[in-house]
Design a protein around this motif. Structure first.
Motif, PDB file in Angstrom:
ATOM      1  N   LEU A  89     -31.296  -6.377 -40.536  1.00 26.57           N
ATOM      2  CA  LEU A  89     -32.088  -6.719 -39.358  1.00 26.57           C
ATOM      3  C   LEU A  89     -33.410  -7.326 -39.828  1.00 26.57           C
ATOM      4  CD1 LEU A  89     -32.037  -6.558 -36.270  1.00 26.57           C
ATOM      5  CD2 LEU A  89     -33.204  -4.345 -36.462  1.00 26.57           C
ATOM      6  N   VAL A  90     -33.568  -8.620 -39.581  1.00 26.81           N
ATOM      7  CA  VAL A  90     -34.774  -9.337 -39.979  1.00 26.81           C
ATOM      8  C   VAL A  90     -35.728  -9.342 -38.787  1.00 26.81           C
ATOM      9  CG1 VAL A  90     -35.723 -11.546 -40.751  1.00 26.81           C
ATOM     10  CG2 VAL A  90     -33.489 -10.790 -41.584  1.00 26.81           C
ATOM     11  N   VAL A  91     -36.956  -8.884 -39.024  1.00 25.28           N
ATOM     12  CA  VAL A  91     -37.962  -8.768 -37.971  1.00 25.28           C
ATOM     13  C   VAL A  91     -39.027  -9.845 -38.173  1.00 25.28           C
ATOM     14  CG1 VAL A  91     -39.617  -7.232 -36.836  1.00 25.28           C
ATOM     15  CG2 VAL A  91     -37.557  -6.264 -37.920  1.00 25.28           C
ATOM     16  N   ASP A  92     -39.220 -10.650 -37.154  1.00 26.49           N
ATOM     17  CA  ASP A  92     -40.230 -11.710 -37.164  1.00 26.49           C
ATOM     18  C   ASP A  92     -41.620 -11.084 -37.072  1.00 26.49           C
ATOM     19  OD1 ASP A  92     -41.722 -14.041 -36.797  1.00 26.49           O
ATOM     20  OD2 ASP A  92     -40.851 -14.524 -34.842  1.00 26.49           O
ATOM     21  N   LEU A  93     -42.515 -11.507 -37.945  1.00 31.07           N
ATOM     22  CA  LEU A  93     -43.892 -11.005 -37.919  1.00 31.07           C
ATOM     23  C   LEU A  93     -44.905 -12.066 -37.498  1.00 31.07           C
ATOM     24  CD1 LEU A  93     -43.963  -8.963 -41.246  1.00 31.07           C
ATOM     25  CD2 LEU A  93     -43.483  -8.134 -38.923  1.00 31.07           C
ATOM     26  N   ARG A  94     -44.469 -13.308 -37.304  1.00 31.64           N
ATOM     27  CA  ARG A  94     -45.421 -14.386 -37.041  1.00 31.64           C
ATOM     28  C   ARG A  94     -45.279 -15.027 -35.671  1.00 31.64           C
ATOM     29  NH1 ARG A  94     -46.543 -14.916 -42.516  1.00 31.64           N
ATOM     30  NH2 ARG A  94     -47.836 -13.117 -42.834  1.00 31.64           N
ATOM     31  N   SER A  95     -44.203 -15.757 -35.436  1.00 27.85           N
ATOM     32  CA  SER A  95     -44.126 -16.553 -34.208  1.00 27.85           C
ATOM     33  C   SER A  95     -43.943 -15.694 -32.954  1.00 27.85           C
ATOM     34  CB  SER A  95     -43.038 -17.622 -34.303  1.00 27.85           C
ATOM     35  OG  SER A  95     -41.791 -17.037 -34.555  1.00 27.85           O
ATOM     36  N   ASP A  96     -43.143 -14.655 -33.032  1.00 29.45           N
ATOM     37  CA  ASP A  96     -42.917 -13.741 -31.904  1.00 29.45           C
ATOM     38  C   ASP A  96     -42.700 -12.348 -32.493  1.00 29.45           C
ATOM     39  OD1 ASP A  96     -42.350 -12.542 -29.491  1.00 29.45           O
ATOM     40  OD2 ASP A  96     -40.491 -13.649 -29.124  1.00 29.45           O
ATOM     41  N   PRO A  97     -43.787 -11.687 -32.904  1.00 37.08           N
ATOM     42  CA  PRO A  97     -43.671 -10.412 -33.622  1.00 37.08           C
ATOM     43  C   PRO A  97     -42.754  -9.402 -32.920  1.00 37.08           C
ATOM     44  CG  PRO A  97     -45.929 -11.156 -33.653  1.00 37.08           C
ATOM     45  CD  PRO A  97     -45.185 -12.076 -32.710  1.00 37.08           C
TER      46      PRO A  97
END
Length: 136
Positions: free
Chosen positions: A87-95
Motif C-alpha cells: 500500500l503506497v501512501v501519497d504524501l505530497r499531491s493528495d496526502p
C-alpha cells in the motif's frame, strides 16, 4: 506510536506481523532488481509498535525531515497474497491517498515519484480491475 525514522530512502513499514516468511520474501522481492536493473530506493521498518498502522496514522508519524513523496505499508493484504501488493501512501499531491502495487513493481512508483518524472495520478489511473498497479 513513535514517529517513523527519517532515512535517506523511502520507508516500507511492516504493519502485519502474522507471517515472518512473507515479510522475508517481500524484502527479497523489493531488493531484487528488475530485468533492466531498476530497484526501489527504500528502507524497511520492522518494529511491532507499528502493527496495524493505517495510512491516516502514518501521515501523523512522518518526521519533518522526511523528503520522500510516499511511504509504503506492508499490511495484512500484502502478506496474504503471492504478489505482495504493498500500500503506497501519497504524501505530497493528495496526502493519504493510496494505491496498491505488487512488490516487484514498487521500484516504478518509488523511482518515478522521487524523481518527479510522473505524478501519483498516473499510477492510480493505471491500476488493474482489482485496484492493483502491476506496471504500465
Amino acid at each position: 506510536m513513535n514517529q517513523l525514522p527519517c532515512p535517506l530512502e523511502a520507508l516500507v513499514v511492516r504493519t502485519d506481523f502474522s507471517a515472518d516468511s512473507a515479510w522475508n520474501a517481500l524484502r527479497k522481492t523489493v531488493y531484487s532488481p528488475n530485468e533492466h536493473g531498476f530497484l526501489a530506493n527504500v528502507a524497511f521498518v520492522d518494529d511491532q509498535q507499528y502493527e496495524g498502522l493505517t495510512p491516516r496514522q502514518a501521515l501523523g508519524l512522518i518526521p519533518a525531515g522526511y523528503r520522500h513523496p510516499l511511504v509504503v505499508l506492508a499490511d495484512a493484504v500484502t502478506v496474504a497474497s503471492a504478489e505482495q501488493p504493498l500500500l503506497v501512501v501519497d504524501l505530497r499531491s493528495d496526502p493519504g491517498r493510496c494505491v496498491r502495487v505488487v512488490a516487484a513493481r514498487l521500484w516504478s512508483i518509488e523511482n518515478n515519484l522521487a524523481e518527479a518524472n510522473m505524478d501519483f495520478d498516473e499510477f492510480t489511473c493505471a491500476v488493474d480491475e482489482d485496484g492493483v498497479f502491476r506496471g504500465m
